[in-house]
Design a protein around this motif. Sequence first.
Motif, PDB file in Angstrom:
ATOM      1  N   ALA A  45      14.432 -58.502  12.979  1.00  0.00           N
ATOM      2  CA  ALA A  45      13.275 -57.606  13.033  1.00  0.00           C
ATOM      3  C   ALA A  45      12.253 -58.028  11.986  1.00  0.00           C
ATOM      4  CB  ALA A  45      13.720 -56.173  12.785  1.00  0.00           C
ATOM      5  N   VAL A 103      11.896 -52.257  25.154  1.00  0.00           N
ATOM      6  CA  VAL A 103      12.901 -52.094  24.106  1.00  0.00           C
ATOM      7  C   VAL A 103      13.880 -50.998  24.508  1.00  0.00           C
ATOM      8  CG1 VAL A 103      13.309 -51.640  21.655  1.00  0.00           C
ATOM      9  CG2 VAL A 103      11.166 -52.724  22.387  1.00  0.00           C
ATOM     10  N   SER A 124      17.741 -49.064  23.203  1.00  0.00           N
ATOM     11  CA  SER A 124      18.628 -48.873  22.056  1.00  0.00           C
ATOM     12  C   SER A 124      20.042 -48.568  22.524  1.00  0.00           C
ATOM     13  CB  SER A 124      18.132 -47.731  21.163  1.00  0.00           C
ATOM     14  OG  SER A 124      18.222 -46.489  21.859  1.00  0.00           O
ATOM     15  N   ILE A 145       8.292 -59.725  16.553  1.00  0.00           N
ATOM     16  CA  ILE A 145       9.296 -58.676  16.737  1.00  0.00           C
ATOM     17  C   ILE A 145       9.086 -57.665  15.617  1.00  0.00           C
ATOM     18  CG2 ILE A 145      11.749 -58.132  16.781  1.00  0.00           C
ATOM     19  CD1 ILE A 145      12.238 -60.919  17.858  1.00  0.00           C
ATOM     20  N   SER A 146       8.709 -56.475  15.989  1.00  0.00           N
ATOM     21  CA  SER A 146       8.353 -55.459  15.000  1.00  0.00           C
ATOM     22  C   SER A 146       9.530 -55.119  14.088  1.00  0.00           C
ATOM     23  CB  SER A 146       7.882 -54.190  15.709  1.00  0.00           C
ATOM     24  OG  SER A 146       7.713 -53.129  14.787  1.00  0.00           O
ATOM     25  N   SER A 169      10.152 -52.348  13.181  1.00  0.00           N
ATOM     26  CA  SER A 169      10.660 -51.049  13.651  1.00  0.00           C
ATOM     27  C   SER A 169      11.962 -51.187  14.423  1.00  0.00           C
ATOM     28  CB  SER A 169       9.621 -50.374  14.557  1.00  0.00           C
ATOM     29  OG  SER A 169       8.412 -50.151  13.876  1.00  0.00           O
ATOM     30  N   TRP A 170      12.246 -52.400  14.921  1.00  0.00           N
ATOM     31  CA  TRP A 170      13.433 -52.599  15.757  1.00  0.00           C
ATOM     32  C   TRP A 170      14.624 -53.112  14.959  1.00  0.00           C
ATOM     33  CZ3 TRP A 170      11.501 -49.494  18.639  1.00  0.00           C
ATOM     34  CH2 TRP A 170      10.264 -49.633  19.261  1.00  0.00           C
ATOM     35  N   SER A 211      18.106 -52.944  13.176  1.00  0.00           N
ATOM     36  CA  SER A 211      19.268 -52.097  13.410  1.00  0.00           C
ATOM     37  C   SER A 211      19.475 -51.162  12.215  1.00  0.00           C
ATOM     38  CB  SER A 211      20.516 -52.945  13.648  1.00  0.00           C
ATOM     39  OG  SER A 211      20.781 -53.774  12.529  1.00  0.00           O
ATOM     40  N   TYR A 257      18.928 -52.457  18.620  1.00  0.00           N
ATOM     41  CA  TYR A 257      17.865 -52.559  19.620  1.00  0.00           C
ATOM     42  C   TYR A 257      17.954 -53.886  20.368  1.00  0.00           C
ATOM     43  CZ  TYR A 257      15.818 -48.542  17.271  1.00  0.00           C
ATOM     44  OH  TYR A 257      15.615 -47.302  16.735  1.00  0.00           O
ATOM     45  N   THR A 258      17.600 -53.830  21.644  1.00  0.00           N
ATOM     46  CA  THR A 258      17.565 -55.025  22.488  1.00  0.00           C
ATOM     47  C   THR A 258      16.198 -55.119  23.150  1.00  0.00           C
ATOM     48  OG1 THR A 258      19.940 -54.892  22.953  1.00  0.00           O
ATOM     49  CG2 THR A 258      18.612 -56.212  24.459  1.00  0.00           C
ATOM     50  N   LEU A 259      15.600 -56.316  23.095  1.00  0.00           N
ATOM     51  CA  LEU A 259      14.337 -56.563  23.783  1.00  0.00           C
ATOM     52  C   LEU A 259      14.624 -57.185  25.139  1.00  0.00           C
ATOM     53  CD1 LEU A 259      12.284 -58.249  20.896  1.00  0.00           C
ATOM     54  CD2 LEU A 259      12.696 -55.817  21.312  1.00  0.00           C
ATOM     55  N   VAL A 318      18.235 -57.616  18.451  1.00  0.00           N
ATOM     56  CA  VAL A 318      17.470 -57.608  17.203  1.00  0.00           C
ATOM     57  C   VAL A 318      18.387 -57.184  16.056  1.00  0.00           C
ATOM     58  CG1 VAL A 318      15.432 -56.729  16.028  1.00  0.00           C
ATOM     59  CG2 VAL A 318      15.420 -56.960  18.525  1.00  0.00           C
TER      60      VAL A 318
END
Length: 276
Positions: free
Chosen positions: A49, A75, A77, A131-132, A134-135, A137, A250-252, A275
Amino acid sequence: MKNKVKIASLLLAIVGLSGCEVNDPINDWADLGQQTAYVYWELKDAANAGSELDFRVYYYTDGSTVESAQVWYGVSSTITRAVTCPYISYTYTETESNEVVASHLVKEFDPATVSWDDAKSSYILDSTFPISASWASVTWANVGGSDFTETLFQTYFPGEYETNFRTALNTQIATDYHGNMKKIVVDGFMKMTAEEFETLFTTSTDAEGKTVYNITDENKATLDGIVAALSTPELLFDGKEYGVNYNCAYTLSARFQITDSKGVKSNTDIKNITVN
């Protein structure tokens, strides 16, 4: 003559089968009858991230030019919540998955700056997309006494989780009611002495000669009431740490998309990126 007819029939059958077996996943992204571009990319399936993820994309079109090139991703979760009652070594777990953000445009590239590669017979773009942070873990686990707060517990284990745990704990206790209750009420929290505890039961012997502990509804209600009066955090604390384990990862779901001069959009297969 018959042999010629058989050979001709065989050739027609082969041609027909070949036509049926063609699998063109790229054309699945376009309306029937549209000529889609070839587009393929290479990238890792995990990233940090707050970083930029490197990728390479190959694409070409027939009879048209590429007007736009874009990275899109959604995104999702996966949240795992687990708590452990150390007194009877019981762990209760729940897992849930949610869509956090729908697929959206993340970065756009200028196709005019992409060079043609004769060796690969395609345009090749080497670049990155963000990749922000914010993502990242989130983990909250094996929390020491000084770091545990009721507010954080309610934040990470909201809604009906606590109720579900208490129900599951009671079911687990019932698998060996006498033994498990003694571990909690007598050994763990010292709510009564071992002698006082044993007076709530009578014993008998089953057909196999094993001791069976019997309890009246009234006495059972007494023990159940003691456990019910204990808070959930109390039931999770072993004297040093709270048996909590929360993890949100999180998964993109990423894809690369190009649009040609005819307005036809072509996409790569979706790449799932974990992520960290």
